[in-house]
Structure formats: C-alpha cells, structure tokens
Enzyme design. Structure first.
Site, mmCIF file in Angstrom:
data_model
loop_
_atom_site.group_PDB
_atom_site.id
_atom_site.type_symbol
_atom_site.label_atom_id
_atom_site.label_comp_id
_atom_site.label_asym_id
_atom_site.label_seq_id
_atom_site.Cartn_x
_atom_site.Cartn_y
_atom_site.Cartn_z
ATOM 1 C CB THR A 53 -1.070 -0.168 1.222
ATOM 2 O OG1 THR A 53 -0.047 0.078 2.449
ATOM 3 C CG2 THR A 53 -1.966 -1.068 1.125
ATOM 4 C CD GLU A 167 -2.193 0.804 5.271
ATOM 5 O OE1 GLU A 167 -0.943 0.430 5.129
ATOM 6 O OE2 GLU A 167 -3.256 0.209 5.691
#
Ligand code: RBF
Ligand code: MG
Length: 237
Positions: A53, A167
């Site tokens: 992420t 994220e």
C-alpha cells in the site's frame, strides 16, 4: 474523524459479500480528491500480506476527515512520474494540476477495467532491495498511468494501530517502489467498514474481494469516465 479501536469481527464466512457497490453514478460527496507525497508506512502490507500500500501523509487527509467515515473505499489513482520537488508534503490540492502537453492522456475503458486482474502482488520491490538512487527516479509510462485502487482508512483493527492511516493499494504491478512521488487519488465510493479478522489469511481474502468489487464497480460507465478526470492528469512537475 472519530471512533474507537473496537471493530467488529468479520463473520467466518464472507461468501455473501456483494460483488458491486453503490449506485450507477457516484453520488455526493464523491468523487473526493486527495493528493500527497507517498510516505513509508509500516512496510507490513507488502512484506506480511503480499498487498503493498502507498500511504498518504496526514496533510492529505482533511477531505477524508470531513467524511467521518472509516473503512474501505475505491476509485482511481495516479503516481506522478517524477519525485515530489517540495521537501514538505504537498498535501491536499483543491484544484486540478495543469495537464502537461507532452504526456498522452490515458483512458481506461469499462472493458479494460473489468478485465484487469485483482491480484497484483508481489510489487513493488522492497525498499531495502532497491538502494536509494543517486538521481531521482522517474517512473515508466505504465507505472505513472491512472489505475484503479482500493484504499483502507482507519486503525487497521487486525494490527491494532494507534493512529489513523490512509493506505492506497493500486491495482497494477509496479516495476519500482515510488516513495516520495506525488500521488493523486480520486475516491469514487465506499465498499465496507474496517473489520477485525481471525487470521491474516481471512484479511487477505477480504482485501482480494475488495479489489474485485472495486473493478466491477469502476467498470460502470459513469465511474470509468472519471479515470480521465482532470484532477488525475499528469502533473506538470
Ligand atoms: N486492516 C484491518 O485490520 N481490517 C480491515 O478490514 C482491512 N481492510 C483492508 C482493505 C484494503 C483494501 C487494504 C489495502 C487494507 C486493509 N487493511 C485492513 C489494512 C491492512 O491491515 C494494512 O494494509 C496492512 O496492515 C499494512 O499496513
Ligand atoms: Mg503501506
């Protein structure tokens, strides 16, 4: 953004999850524009989950804080090809960046979106496997295109984080890591709240389902059109 660390536990069977979310067109307050320089997170996403992420800095989060909603969102993202020029994070920009003349506009058709693989890992190479380049790295044309994304906003109940994070998991296998590059994120809708999980495998499975749901949802024409939104145009930087 308010809340607590007490997220509900995911049911053992998640087979009943819908495969598409939201209406035929994005509804207010979507689409939401986020922009910031990609920061290093815990490195956990790629290493432990196989789901890397790109984290947004706190300064990029005000438009999300206004929502008072944590959980999993979906939309489109572009990582800009050159590293961020400013030392301080660029944060949220209310207006779209100028479109540069020499970069082609990239379009993503509904057909292309629905045929993208929802599994992209492993990518990008671990940061420690790639020593910092002497010259700022420029991303390839493919890596700096607009791609679908799923984004987790919250406390990661499974990992019991103390601080809220945003994220972004971009659905494209990147050739290089892109810490320090500006990223534009257009959030087009909400998928589900954050849950706690009995196992890492259960969390991974639900994230893979999120990716499939995002691709199905983004393939609707009114959403697919947002891949060409001026906000996601290549940055002039
Ligand atoms: N963490 C959780 O604890 N609960 C979740 O429901 C959850 N859903 C996620 C969905 C997506 C699409 C992504 C990209 C991440 C999610 N995570 C969730 C966060 C995951 O724990 C995190 O990415 C790693 O811990 C890396 O920081
Ligand atoms: Mg991360």
């Amino acid at each position: 953004m308010s809340g607590s660390n007490a997220a509900p536990m995911a049911p053992i069977s998640r087979e009943t999850r819908p495969s598409i979310v939201g209406g035929d067109e994005p509804e207010s307050p979507y689409p939401i524009q986020l922009r910031g320089s990609v920061t290093k997170g815990f490195g956990r996403g790629a290493r432990e989950l196989g789901i890397p992420t790109a984290n947004l800095p706190d300064s990029s989060l005000p438009p999300l804080n206004d929502l008072h909603l944590t959980g999993i969102f979906y939309g489109f993202a572009r990582v800009h090809s050159s590293p961020s020029t400013s030392k301080s994070v660029s944060g949220y920009m209310a207006s779209a960046p100028e479109r540069s003349q020499d970069e082609p506009s990239t379009t993503l058709s509904p057909e292309t979106i629905s045929s993208l693989p929802s599994r992209t890992a492993p990518y990008p190479p671990a940061a420690d496997a790639e020593p910092p380049a002497a010259e700022p790295k420029t991303l390839s044309a493919e890596d700096s295109r607009v791609w679908p994304m799923v984004m987790s906003v919250g406390w990661n109940p499974y990992y019991k984080n103390e601080k809220i994070t945003a994220e972004v998991h971009i659905l494209h296998p990147f050739a290089h890591n892109f810490y320090g590059h500006d990223m534009s994120v257009l959030v087009t809708g909400y998928i589900r709240p954050e849950l706690d999980y009995v196992s890492k495998e259960a969390l991974i499975e639900d994230i893979n389902t999120d990716a499939r749901v995002a691709l199905n949802s983004l393939a609707r024409p009114a959403y697919a059109a947002l891949a060409s939104d001026p906000f996601l145009a290549p940055s002039s930087k």
